[in-house]
Design an enzyme around this catalytic site. Structure first.
Site, PDB file in Angstrom:
ATOM      1  N   ASP A 109     -49.842  55.202  25.569  1.00 43.70           N
ATOM      2  CA  ASP A 109     -50.338  53.967  26.174  1.00 43.70           C
ATOM      3  C   ASP A 109     -51.803  53.736  25.972  1.00 43.70           C
ATOM      4  OD1 ASP A 109     -47.776  53.645  27.139  1.00 43.70           O
ATOM      5  OD2 ASP A 109     -48.107  54.846  29.090  1.00 43.70           O
TER       6      ASP A 109
HETATM    7  N1  URA Z   1     -45.540  58.998  28.617  1.00 41.03           N
HETATM    8  C1  URA Z   1     -46.338  57.727  29.387  1.00 41.03           C
HETATM    9  O1  URA Z   1     -46.066  57.170  30.405  1.00 41.03           O
HETATM   10  N2  URA Z   1     -47.182  57.333  28.496  1.00 41.03           N
HETATM   11  C2  URA Z   1     -47.827  57.887  27.213  1.00 41.03           C
HETATM   12  O2  URA Z   1     -48.544  57.124  26.622  1.00 41.03           O
HETATM   13  C3  URA Z   1     -46.813  58.934  26.602  1.00 41.03           C
HETATM   14  C4  URA Z   1     -45.845  59.413  27.344  1.00 41.03           C
END
Ligand code: URA
Length: 257
Positions: A109
Site C-alpha cells: 500500500d
Molecule cells: N497488508 C496490508 O494491509 N498492506 C500492505 O501493503 C501489505 C499487506
C-alpha cells in the site's frame, strides 16, 4: 492449447527481454517497429521462438534478458505501479538505476513501507504471488490500541473479511508502548490491504506497517528507499517451495515503527 515453450507471444518476448512493459511492446509492434525474420509483424500475439526466430526492434536484435532480482526498501508515499495518474512518486523512480524493466512481486500500500521484490523474471513473480505457493510474509504493525490476548488470538486463528475468512496466521505481541501494541504478523496470503483489514476486523486500526521479511529474505541493514540484488541463495530459497520458510531467531531485526 497454446504451443509449448520456448514459444512466447511477440509482446511477451519484448517485455521479457527487459525492454519495456507489455503495453509498450504492443505499441511498438503496432507502430511497425518490430520485425520477425526480417518481416514487420503487427500482431502482438504472434508466437515466436527466440532460439530460432530473429526478432528486432528498430533494427536492433532482441535477446532474452539476464534475470535480475532486486530487493527494494519501499518508503511511505510511493505507489507500487508504473505510472500514477495523480503524478505521485512510484517504486519505479527508485529502481531506475537498475537499468532493466522490472515488475513488482505483489504490492505494498501507499503508506506501507518495507520489502518489495522487483524482477524481470515474470514466471518467478507469478509463482511468488500465487496464493497456492504460500510464501510467508512477515509484517510489523503498530496498532492504534492496546490489544488484548484474546484479540491477538482472533487474528492468529483467522478473521472474517469481506472477501472471505483469512487463513491462520502467526501473530506475536512485540511490545506494548503507551496506548499502542506492536505486533509481528506472518501471513501466507496476499490479499488487498490484508493486514490492515485483519486488524480492523478485531476492532483496532494499523497506524504503521512495515514488511520486514518475505520468506527467508530479511530487511537487514538495507536503507529506506534503496535496493540491492538478491543473492543467488535467496533467489533459490524463494523459488524452491521447501526452503521459503519464515526467518526466525536473533537474525530477524525488528524494524517496527
Ligand atoms: N497488508 C496490508 O494491509 N498492506 C500492505 O501493503 C501489505 C499487506
Amino acid at each position: 492449447m497454446p504451443p509449448q515453450r520456448p514459444l512466447k507471444t511477440l509482446e511477451r518476448v519484448l517485455s521479457k527481454a527487459g525492454l519495456g512493459s507489455r503495453t509498450e511492446a504492443r505499441s511498438w509492434i503496432g507502430a511497425g517497429r518490430v520485425r520477425v525474420n526480417g518481416t514487420v509483424v503487427r500482431t502482438p500475439d504472434r508466437w515466436v521462438d527466440l532460439e530460432r526466430d530473429r526478432v528486432t526492434l528498430d533494427g536492433q536484435p532482441v535477446r532474452g534478458a539476464k534475470k535480475v532480482y532486486l530487493l527494494l526498501y519501499k518508503p511511505k508515499r510511493y505507489i507500487t505501479t508504473y505510472t500514477d495518474p495523480q503524478g505521485r512518486p512510484t517504486v519505479y523512480d527508485l529502481v531506475r538505476d537498475a537499468g532493466v524493466w522490472l515488475v513488482p512481486v505483489g504490492r505494498l500500500d501507499l503508506d506501507t513501507t518495507g520489502l518489495l521484490i522487483m524482477t524481470n523474471d515474470t514466471e518467478f513473480a507469478e509463482r511468488l504471488t500465487n496464493p497456492e505457493y504460500k510464501v510467508p510474509k512477515t509484517y510489523h504493525a503498530k496498532c492504534a490500541d492496546r490489544l488484548s490476548d484474546e484479540q491477538i488470538a482472533r487474528l492468529a486463528n483467522g478473521v472474517e473479511l469481506s472477501d472471505g475468512p483469512t487463513r491462520p496466521a502467526v501473530v506475536a505481541r512485540l511490545r506494548d508502548s503507551g496506548k499502542y501494541t506492536h505486533l509481528e504478523i506472518v501471513i501466507r496470503e496476499g490479499r488487498n490491504r490484508q493486514v490492515r483489514r485483519m486488524v480492523e476486523a478485531i476492532g483496532s486500526k494499523v497506524i504503521e506497517l512495515v514488511r520486514v521479511a518475505i520468506g527467508p529474505v530479511r530487511i537487514g541493514d538495507l536503507p529506506i528507499g534503496k535496493w540491492r540484488h538478491l543473492t543467488e541463495t535467496e533467489v533459490r530459497a524463494l523459488a524452491g517451495r521447501s526452503s521459503a520458510g519464515v526467518p526466525s531467531g536473533p537474525g530477524l531485526r525488528s524494524r517496527d515503527p
